[in-house]
Design a protein around this motif. Structure first.
Motif: not given
Length: 285
Positions: A224, A227, A231, A235, A245, A252, A256-257, A260
């Motif tokens: 998290y 960048t 990343v 994605q 994402p 991130f 996106t978190l 994941v």
């Protein structure tokens, strides 16, 4: 604080990642706890708590450490936001206990300031002659009379409880409203200077592995607040796996978190939101 000291086992992965990064910055700068306290304005004992994982460092302390070590504070502050959310479990402790801990930190800071004043050399060019003889001592006139102490203590306890509950409520509301924007926050100078790079997914099988053609097959660990091309690659691969994402922007963030963690859960991996070698291998299939 020795590097070998392990962090508390109950720390959330995001909070653990924040504390680990702060530890690395402190170790690379080769600053002692006292030097760190002098440069940031937070006491040495407070930094021992922050770097030991027993207290969440304030946002200002994270900014100060990033500034004196020449580090970009944006990823650290984004990670601090989600770490504060995971740290919310500690709000279950009694509010009076939290108030006691804060008073203990303030007392540590006062003691550090007094010790620093006593250790100053009288011949030092930075010594202020008027400040040396005056030591802050609480006036006796402010001490409560014995007969009134129970009532004053009860009033102070109720006030402290009300303040702690109000602060916890405001923090929860702020986290709910700002979580979706925490990771994409950047300084005005950065956003004004140049627009974020754009990425395009070119999904293909390369040597039996899925690739988006952005990061040349790297498996760099990212989490998290990260960048860049790694990343964006993740994605694209998450979208190929049928999990959105958000945009392919190389940031991130919260979406996106979430993607994941969903993918890790489906793949039977630890859903910690950090893309390491095992998660990359599963993504590339």
């Amino acid at each position: 604080m020795p590097r070998s000291k392990t962090l508390p086992s109950e720390l959330d992965p995001s909070a653990r990642q924040l504390v680990s990064r702060l530890r690395r910055l402190k170790d690379h700068s080769e600053l002692t706890m006292r030097q760190l306290a002098a440069k940031t304005g937070y006491s040495a004992k407070s930094w021992e708590r922050y770097l030991g994982g027993t207290s969440l460092p304030p946002r200002e302390a994270v900014e100060a450490l990033a500034r004196i070590t020449g580090t970009d504070p944006v990823p650290l502050l984004a990670l601090h936001e989600i770490a504060a959310d995971s740290w919310g479990g500690r709000r279950a402790r009694p509010a009076v206990q939290q108030q006691d801990e804060r008073q203990e930190e303030q007392e540590d800071e006062r003691q550090d300031e007094q010790r620093g004043g006593q250790q100053e050399s009288p011949t030092s060019p930075t010594t202020r002659p008027l400040a040396v003889p005056t030591a802050p001592t609480p006036p006796r006139a402010t001490e409560p009379a014995p007969g009134r102490f129970p009532g004053i203590a009860l009033t102070a306890g109720i006030a402290a409880l009300a303040v702690a509950l109000s602060a916890a409520l405001l923090l929860m509301l702020r986290l709910d409203g700002d979580a979706s924007q925490a990771a994409v926050t950047a300084s005005p100078r950065t956003t004004a200077a140049s627009p974020p790079p754009s990425y395009t997914c070119h999904i293909a099988r390369v040597d039996g592995r899925w690739s988006a053609g952005i990061n040349k097959g790297r498996t760099t660990e990212i989490g998290y607040g990260a960048t860049g091309a790694d990343v964006a690659e993740a994605q694209c691969l998450l979208r190929r796996a049928g999990i959105s994402p958000g945009g392919i922007d190389g940031m991130f963030g919260p979406l996106t978190l979430r993607a994941v963690k969903t993918f890790q859960d489906r793949a039977g991996l630890t859903a910690d939101g950090i893309l390491g070698p095992r998660s990359w291998k599963a993504l590339r299939g």
